[in-house]
Design an enzyme around this catalytic site. Sequence first.
Site, PDB file in Angstrom:
ATOM      1  N   ASN A 147       0.184  10.460   6.222  1.00 22.25           N
ATOM      2  CA  ASN A 147      -0.938  10.763   7.060  1.00 22.25           C
ATOM      3  C   ASN A 147      -2.692  11.304   7.037  1.00 22.25           C
ATOM      4  OD1 ASN A 147      -1.026   7.716   8.419  1.00 22.25           O
ATOM      5  ND2 ASN A 147       0.852   8.749   8.113  1.00 22.25           N
ATOM      6  N   LYS A 204       3.439  -6.718   4.031  1.00 24.81           N
ATOM      7  CA  LYS A 204       3.259  -5.670   3.821  1.00 24.81           C
ATOM      8  C   LYS A 204       3.199  -4.440   4.743  1.00 24.81           C
ATOM      9  CE  LYS A 204       0.003  -3.174   3.487  1.00 24.81           C
ATOM     10  NZ  LYS A 204      -0.740  -2.293   4.801  1.00 24.81           N
ATOM     11  N   THR A 216       0.728  -2.640  11.914  1.00 25.60           N
ATOM     12  CA  THR A 216      -0.614  -2.906  10.040  1.00 25.60           C
ATOM     13  C   THR A 216       0.211  -3.590   9.780  1.00 25.60           C
ATOM     14  OG1 THR A 216      -2.104  -1.748   9.771  1.00 25.60           O
ATOM     15  CG2 THR A 216      -0.138  -1.447   8.569  1.00 25.60           C
ATOM     16  N   GLU A 240       6.396   4.544   7.274  1.00 23.18           N
ATOM     17  CA  GLU A 240       6.334   5.657   6.525  1.00 23.18           C
ATOM     18  C   GLU A 240       6.961   7.187   7.245  1.00 23.18           C
ATOM     19  OE1 GLU A 240       0.897   5.011   5.693  1.00 23.18           O
ATOM     20  OE2 GLU A 240       1.791   6.341   7.586  1.00 23.18           O
ATOM     21  N   SER A 276      -7.693  11.316   0.569  1.00 22.98           N
ATOM     22  CA  SER A 276      -8.308  12.315  -0.105  1.00 22.98           C
ATOM     23  C   SER A 276      -7.991  11.678  -1.409  1.00 22.98           C
ATOM     24  CB  SER A 276      -7.335  13.165  -0.143  1.00 22.98           C
ATOM     25  OG  SER A 276      -6.511  13.565   0.116  1.00 22.98           O
ATOM     26  N   THR A 282       1.050  -1.188   0.327  1.00 22.74           N
ATOM     27  CA  THR A 282      -0.179  -0.308  -0.206  1.00 22.74           C
ATOM     28  C   THR A 282       1.151   1.471  -0.274  1.00 22.74           C
ATOM     29  OG1 THR A 282      -0.400  -0.150   2.886  1.00 22.74           O
ATOM     30  CG2 THR A 282      -1.848  -1.123   1.359  1.00 22.74           C
TER      31      THR A 282
END
Length: 407
Positions: free
Chosen positions: A402, A192, A203, A283, A407, A169
Site C-alpha cells: 500500500n 473482488k 472494498t 493484502e 506508483s 486488482t
Amino acid sequence: MTKIVEIVNETRLLRAQGVTAPAGFQAAGITAGIKVSGAPDLALVFNEGPDYAAAGVFTRNKVKAAPVLWTQRVLSTGQLRAVILNSGGANACTGPAGFQDAHTTAEAVAAALSDWGTETGAIEVAVCSTGLIGDRLPMDKVLAGVRAIVHKMAGGVTGGDDAAHAIMTTDTVPKQVALHNRNKWTVGGMAKGAGMLAPSLATMLCVLTTDAVVEPAALDQALRRATAHTFDRLDIDGCCSTNDTVLLLASGASGITPPQADLDDAVRHACDDLCAQLQADAEGVTKRVTVTVIGAASDDDALVAARMIARDNLVKTAVFGSDPNWGRVLAAVGMAPVALDPDRLCMSFNGAAVCIDGVGTPCARDVDLSTADIDITVDLRIGDSAATIRTTDLSHTYVEENSAYSS
C-alpha cells in the site's frame, strides 16, 4: 480448488462455479488494455431472462465513484439486464466527465447487446469500476473492449471464471461461489477485494445471480440482510472505498419462486463464503482473525466493540507476531463506546482463557498463536448479545503493497 459442503436444506456449495451457475446467465472476461500489466480487466455479466429483477447495495462513503452514482440511478427501476465491470481504474473523483464516461460505457454495452440480438437500453446496464482513484479511464480502450466482450460471452463454468479473473486488482486469486438448492434453483456469485476492506461493504465489487423467480423487493430484502451480516462485518484495514458495490440479479429461468426465508438463507451463505475468500486473500495476510464479542448489552454494542478490536493496529501487529498480548485487546475494547465493567471482562485466544474478571490467567503468555486462524473472544458479561467481525493481521507485506499502490 473445488469446495463442496452440505449446508441448510442439502444445498451444495461449490467454489469452482460463479455467476453463470444459475440458468439464464452468460458472462465473459477479457483484456481490454486498461491495465498496464496486460492482465484481464473487463468483465460482463448478462441476464438472458425471462425476468430481469435486480437489487444493489453500495458504499456509504460520501465520496462515491461515478459508476456507483450511475448504477444507483439505473437500479431505481428494479431491473438490470447487464453489468459491465472494469479493473485498472476506479473512475472516482473524476467529476462530471467521469460520470459521462460511466453513462457512455452503459450506452456502448446496450448498443453492443442490441447489435448482438438482444434489445437493451442503457438504463438496464449497471457499471462497476475498481482500481486507482483520481484518474479517468482510457475510454477508447474501454469502448473497444465493450464491443469485443459481447462476442466472448459464455455460460457454464468458463464465462463466469473469466469474468471473476477480469475484476481482480491486488487479488491473487478469483473469488467465486455457487449454491445449488435441492429444489432446483441456484445462487451464484463472484467478488473482488484485497485491500481497503472495511464496513459499508468492504472494498469490493460483487455480483450475485440467481435463476429463482423473485420480485425486486424480495431481492432487496435478501441482499440487505445478507450484506449486513457478512460484507459489512469484514474489516481488514478500516478503510472504506469509493466504489463498493454488491448487485443481485434474478433471471427467473428456473421457474421456481423460493420462500423468502430460503432466498435470504441462500444469499447470506453465498455472501458469507465470498467473505471468507476475501479475508483469506487480503493484502499481506498471514493470519485470518475472527473477533467475537459476547455478553454485550445490545447487538449494536457487541458489533461496535468487536469492530474496535478488529481495527486496532496494536492487536493486529501482535497477531502478526504470534504474540498473545491479551492486554492490547482489553485496551482496545475499553475504548469502545459501549457498556462494560472492566472487572468482569473475560477473554480467550483460540478457546484458551487468557483473562478472567479483568485479570490475566497463569498461562496467558503461553498460548500458541502461530496458527493461520486466530479466534479472539471477549465476554463483556453485561447482557446476551453477540457479534463477530472478520479481519486479518497487519504485516510488513501489507505496508509495502500500500505504500507504492499508485506508483
